[in-house]
Scaffold this active site. Structure first.
Site, PDB file in Angstrom:
ATOM      1  N   TYR A   1      -3.946   4.260   2.992  1.00 55.31           N
ATOM      2  CA  TYR A   1      -5.074   4.414   3.907  1.00 55.31           C
ATOM      3  C   TYR A   1      -6.341   3.880   3.241  1.00 55.31           C
ATOM      4  O   TYR A   1      -6.700   4.294   2.147  1.00 55.31           O
ATOM      5  CB  TYR A   1      -5.252   5.887   4.268  1.00 55.31           C
ATOM      6  CG  TYR A   1      -6.063   6.103   5.511  1.00 55.31           C
ATOM      7  CD1 TYR A   1      -5.443   6.347   6.722  1.00 55.31           C
ATOM      8  CD2 TYR A   1      -7.455   6.053   5.474  1.00 55.31           C
ATOM      9  CE1 TYR A   1      -6.182   6.540   7.882  1.00 55.31           C
ATOM     10  CE2 TYR A   1      -8.201   6.242   6.625  1.00 55.31           C
ATOM     11  CZ  TYR A   1      -7.565   6.487   7.824  1.00 55.31           C
ATOM     12  OH  TYR A   1      -8.306   6.668   8.972  1.00 55.31           O
TER      13      TYR A   1
ATOM     14  N   HIS B   1      -0.606   0.326   7.426  1.00 55.96           N
ATOM     15  CA  HIS B   1      -0.706   1.371   6.403  1.00 55.96           C
ATOM     16  C   HIS B   1      -0.333   2.743   6.945  1.00 55.96           C
ATOM     17  O   HIS B   1      -0.389   3.008   8.148  1.00 55.96           O
ATOM     18  CB  HIS B   1      -2.140   1.430   5.857  1.00 55.96           C
ATOM     19  CG  HIS B   1      -3.135   1.957   6.849  1.00 55.96           C
ATOM     20  ND1 HIS B   1      -3.365   3.301   7.018  1.00 55.96           N
ATOM     21  CD2 HIS B   1      -3.960   1.328   7.737  1.00 55.96           C
ATOM     22  CE1 HIS B   1      -4.293   3.476   7.951  1.00 55.96           C
ATOM     23  NE2 HIS B   1      -4.667   2.292   8.409  1.00 55.96           N
ATOM     24  N   CYS B   2       0.070   3.614   6.033  1.00 59.01           N
ATOM     25  CA  CYS B   2       0.183   5.036   6.322  1.00 59.01           C
ATOM     26  C   CYS B   2      -0.893   5.719   5.479  1.00 59.01           C
ATOM     27  O   CYS B   2      -2.006   5.202   5.393  1.00 59.01           O
ATOM     28  CB  CYS B   2       1.590   5.556   6.035  1.00 59.01           C
ATOM     29  SG  CYS B   2       2.258   5.123   4.404  1.00 59.01           S
ATOM     30  N   ARG B   3      -0.604   6.833   4.861  1.00 60.82           N
ATOM     31  CA  ARG B   3      -1.623   7.481   4.025  1.00 60.82           C
ATOM     32  C   ARG B   3      -1.520   7.015   2.576  1.00 60.82           C
ATOM     33  O   ARG B   3      -2.468   6.520   1.997  1.00 60.82           O
ATOM     34  CB  ARG B   3      -1.485   9.001   4.112  1.00 60.82           C
ATOM     35  CG  ARG B   3      -2.565   9.733   3.346  1.00 60.82           C
ATOM     36  CD  ARG B   3      -2.564  11.209   3.659  1.00 60.82           C
ATOM     37  NE  ARG B   3      -3.577  11.916   2.890  1.00 60.82           N
ATOM     38  CZ  ARG B   3      -3.829  13.202   3.023  1.00 60.82           C
ATOM     39  NH1 ARG B   3      -3.152  13.922   3.907  1.00 60.82           N
ATOM     40  NH2 ARG B   3      -4.748  13.788   2.286  1.00 60.82           N
TER      41      ARG B   3
END
Length: 240
Positions: free
Chosen positions: A17, A95-97
């Site tokens: 992220y 993206h993710c985290r």
């Protein structure tokens, strides 16, 4: 950005992220699309989508897998449409985290679909690309899988059981029916017409195929053919 890596050379990046500063850094590097896999309820996440012109959110629970396989395949197709429609120097950031599990799962399925390779090969590529990030050197992430066991199993089973298959031979073809195939494209066609920007990209991608400017996956070719066929049929029906 040292917390990210390419999954399509010079075009598509996946990672963690981004902070506001990293968003600006990514935009300076040519990123024009941001694809966000996080949920609204996740803590310590500073929202940035109002700072960028193009943002897509497909939330997946942290450490989890997509709950609806048909919607997930639609999402994968949307990502491919975006990548296929990038201009010179333009990029997409997914993206993710943390930039490990959820993004790794999406990229593994994306690569299997677009490159017509097995899930085993796509998972290997994700592990390779993930390990090349500068911030992971001499850490456990340089050696370990970015996906947890549940996420790996999802990737391994996704193409073997789903009705729409990529070019490689799926483990289980009994679920595949021609009627299912057509019905899937009907739904995708409706969804794309609700998103004119993506519809324009998928139709214009035909020019790339004609000009020989790069491969377009079998699924995207079939979708473009179906959309054009349905448009032509409507014109014929109106004139008859």
């Amino acid at each position: 950005m040292n917390q990210a890596s390419f999954f399509v050379a010079d075009k598509a990046i996946f990672g963690g992220y981004p902070s506001w500063e990293q968003v600006q850094e990514l935009q300076t590097a040519g990123v024009v699309w941001f694809v966000d896999l996080t949920e609204e309820c996740e803590k310590n996440v500073v929202l940035y989508h109002q700072l960028v012109p193009n943002w897509i959110n497909y939330p997946i629970k942290d450490g989890g897998t997509p709950q609806n396989r048909e919607k997930f395949l639609t999402f994968l197709l949307a990502v491919q449409i975006l990548v296929d429609g990038l201009g010179p120097g333009e990029k997409i950031y997914l993206h993710c985290r943390g930039g490990h599990g959820r993004s790794g799962l999406v990229i593994a399925c994306f690569l299997a679909m677009t490159l017509n390779i097995s899930p085993k090969k796509s998972l290997f590529l994700v592990k390779l690309y993930h390990s090349q990030r500068p911030n992971l050197v001499n850490t456990r992430w340089e050696r370990e899988w970015p996906l947890n066991p549940t996420q790996k199993r999802f990737v391994q089973k996704f193409f073997g059981t789903f009705l729409l298959r990529s070019g490689f031979e799926a483990e289980n073809t009994s679920a595949y029916k021609k009627s299912d195939h057509v019905w899937y494209f009907v739904r995708i066609n409706v969804w794309l017409h609700q998103n004119p920007q993506l519809l324009a990209v998928v139709l214009n991608s035909g020019l790339k195929t004609i000009k020989g400017e790069g491969p377009v996956s079998k699924i995207l070719q079939q979708l473009r053919y179906y959309i054009l066929f349905s448009k032509a049929k409507k014109l014929v029906d109106c004139c008859s």
